[in-house]
Every structure is written in structure tokens, then in C-alpha cells.
Design a protein around this motif. Structure first.
Motif, PDB file in Angstrom:
ATOM      1  N   SER A 132      38.093  64.898 -19.683  1.00 28.09           N
ATOM      2  CA  SER A 132      36.688  65.271 -19.896  1.00 28.09           C
ATOM      3  C   SER A 132      36.436  66.706 -19.421  1.00 28.09           C
ATOM      4  CB  SER A 132      35.766  64.292 -19.164  1.00 28.09           C
ATOM      5  OG  SER A 132      36.056  62.961 -19.547  1.00 28.09           O
ATOM      6  N   LYS A 145      30.822  63.639 -18.293  1.00 24.96           N
ATOM      7  CA  LYS A 145      30.896  63.286 -16.874  1.00 24.96           C
ATOM      8  C   LYS A 145      32.331  63.452 -16.345  1.00 24.96           C
ATOM      9  CE  LYS A 145      29.561  59.541 -13.818  1.00 24.96           C
ATOM     10  NZ  LYS A 145      29.331  58.104 -13.792  1.00 24.96           N
ATOM     11  N   THR A 153      35.393  57.839 -17.567  1.00 23.21           N
ATOM     12  CA  THR A 153      34.995  57.684 -18.976  1.00 23.21           C
ATOM     13  C   THR A 153      35.344  56.262 -19.409  1.00 23.21           C
ATOM     14  OG1 THR A 153      35.502  60.018 -19.309  1.00 23.21           O
ATOM     15  CG2 THR A 153      35.261  58.672 -21.294  1.00 23.21           C
ATOM     16  N   ASP A 168      36.340  62.410 -26.780  1.00 26.80           N
ATOM     17  CA  ASP A 168      36.818  62.148 -25.413  1.00 26.80           C
ATOM     18  C   ASP A 168      37.116  60.652 -25.326  1.00 26.80           C
ATOM     19  OD1 ASP A 168      37.451  62.488 -22.739  1.00 26.80           O
ATOM     20  OD2 ASP A 168      35.381  62.384 -22.041  1.00 26.80           O
TER      21      ASP A 168
END
Ligand SMILES: Nc1nc2c(ncn2[C@@H]2O[C@H](COP(=O)(O)OP(=O)(O)OP(=O)(O)O)[C@@H](O)[C@H]2O)c(=O)[nH]1
Ligand SMILES: [Mg+2]
Length: 264
Positions: A132, A145, A153, A168
Motif C-alpha cells: 500500500s 491505509k 489491507t 492494492d
């Protein structure tokens, strides 16, 4: 009690199984993959899970966290992949290298035949390896995040970045990991810490780093605890605190830039 490090890691939560299924579904629409590995252990942090999933699509290997790895060994890895005709780059979250132009060059070399629409790619890898964070660097913002723990994630997220649509994905580990890989990804913090026995990991790490030249790993850890004030209120040595501190020092590069794997 955590998993015994000499056995396999058994951490395969529902979101990983679900993500593998989803990843398989979207692979046919994906033009290429970014495969993020930890530059300190590119083999163990890849695992043997992804080859089956990514279906021989073009890929770019990203040797991430290269700021924490031995630079010479990382460069040897780059030559190693080049000799195998595999595209690989090194990356680090604080690097001033122009990541975007480097990647655009590689994408041109991948010869993705696309007449219309954006190029679609997915970023895959084991947990906490920096997937990420890597996408945020490409985006130039903190949209996704990022946290220093494995399993942040939880689902596939698409973001748009210039001519790229980037997906992602959650960090994925194989349901069973061989014990050598398990050891290294535990040292590197790529597994949920709650399932591990930190003291045992640290004793293994001390032995593997050959820090116990004249002492046993147990004696080394005790001395480390004393010299770092890891003492409980009752006056006993607090090995748990000492283990957490030693591991943190290793993971954040306080013990130096140490690579755990070099190419043959
Ligand atoms: N030192 C260093 N830390 C990095 C680098 N890239 C990412 N990190 C840190 O690694 C941690 C994990 O980053 P994430 O981007 O959340 O990792 P992830 O692969 O998305 O993790 P999951 O979503 O749990 O699978 C964060 O604390 C980041 O700041 C890097 O190049 N160098
Ligand atoms: Mg993530």
C-alpha cells in the motif's frame, strides 16, 4: 502461546483465502503485476504461492525496504534478475529516485498491447512488505491505509494513477510455509506478531546472526536485557520485553543494514 518457529506458521485467515479467489478472478483482466518482496529476503518473502496465481502474466519485482538491506547484496539481486530476463527494481519509501519514470520505462519494455483504455495492474505480496505504501508513493498521496503490522489491507482496492489502474491487494501467505521461510518472514515482521513466540524467534535470530560467538543465544539475550534495562518491578530479567526490543531493533535497521538472503 505462539506457534513454534520450528514448525510451520499457521496463519491463513478468511480474508486471505477470499483474496486469492478474487485475485484469480481478476487475473485475466490484469496487464501486469507488481510483485513486492522484502529486499532483505527476496526468496522467503515471496513464498511459493504467487507463481500459481499470477498465471504467467508480465511482472515487475520490487525489492522494497531496500533502505534496510545491504546495498551491495540488493544490487546483486538486481543483476541476478536481469540475467533471468525478469524486470526488477529496488525501492524504498524515502528514496528520492523518480519511481514513476523508472516504472514507465519498464512498462514500455513489457510491450503491453493495448489500443484503448488504461493499463491495469495489481500489487501483490506477503503481508507488511509495503504494498500500500508503494502505491501511495506512485499516487503522491496517502490514500491507502499503511501501518506497521501484518494484515492491514483486507480487500482488493482499485485506484487510478495517470494511465494506470492499480489494484492494492491484501498480503497473502501460503496456507503452509516451509520452516526456513517461516523463520525469515518472522524476523522481518511479515507475519501477525500475535501468533508468534517472540522470545523463540529472537533466540533463533541471535543464532542466525552469529551474535552468540562466545555465549549461548539465551545468555546473549539475558545480557541484552540487563544492558537495556529490561527488568521487571520485582527485579527479575524481563525476557519478553528484551525480545520485543531486540526484534524491533533488527526490523528498524538499528543493528545495521542486514540482508538475510543473497543470490547464489
Ligand atoms: N523502512 C521502510 N519501511 C517501509 C518501506 N515501505 C513500507 N514500509 C513500512 O512498512 C510497513 C507496512 O507497509 P504497508 O504498505 O502497510 O504494507 P502492506 O504490504 O500493504 O501490508 P498489508 O496490507 O498488511 O498486507 C509500514 O510501517 C510502512 O511505513 C520502505 O521502503 N522502507
Ligand atoms: Mg496494505
Amino acid at each position: 502461546m505462539g506457534n513454534n518457529i520450528n514448525n510451520n506458521i499457521n496463519w491463513f485467515p478468511g480474508h486471505m483465502a477470499k483474496s486469492i479467489k478474487k485475485l484469480k478472478e481478476i487475473t485475466k483482466f490484469i496487464d501486469f503485476f507488481f510483485e513486492i518482496v522484502d529486499a532483505r529476503a527476496p526468496v522467503s518473502s515471496r513464498g511459493d504461492n504467487f507463481a500459481k496465481i499470477i498465471d504467467f502474466k508480465p511482472r515487475i519485482i520490487v525489492l522494497n525496504k531496500s533502505d534496510l538491506a545491504d546495498e551491495k547484496i540488493t544490487n546483486n539481486w538486481l543483476s541476478y534478475f536481469k540475467n533471468l530476463n525478469i524486470f526488477a527494481i529496488k525501492s524504498s519509501k524515502n528514496s528520492s529516485l523518480n519511481l514513476k519514470s523508472q516504472i514507465n520505462n519498464l512498462i514500455n519494455k513489457l510491450e503491453i498491447k493495448k489500443k484503448f483504455g488504461k493499463i491495469r495492474c495489481a500489487v501483490i505480496g506477503v503481508p507488511n512488505v509495503g504494498k500500500s505504501c508503494f502505491i501511495n508513493r506512485l499516487l503522491g498521496n496517502k490514500k491507502l491505509k499503511v501501518e506497521n503490522k501484518a494484515g492491514v489491507t483486507r480487500s482488493l482496492n482499485w485506484v487510478s494513477c495517470g494511465n494506470l489502474e492499480i489494484c492494492d491487494t491484501p498480503g497473502i501467505l501460503a496456507p503452509k510455509i516451509n520452516s526456513e521461510f517461516a523463520k525469515k518472514i518472522s524476523y522481518l515482521g511479515l507475519v501477525k506478531s500475535e501468533i508468534l513466540n517472540t522470545e523463540e524467534i529472537v533466540l533463533n535470530l541471535i543464532a542466525d546472526l552469529s551474535y552468540n560467538y562466545k555465549k549461548s543465544p539465551e545468555e546473549f539475550l539475558k545480557d541484552f536485557a540487563i544492558s537495556n534495562g529490561c527488568i521487571s518491578k520485582g527485579g527479575e530479567i524481563n525476557l519478553e520485553r528484551a525480545s520485543n526490543l531486540f526484534l524491533k531493533n533488527f526490523q528498524t535497521g538499528k543493528l545495521g543494514k542486514i540482508s538475510l538472503e543473497a543470490p547464489n
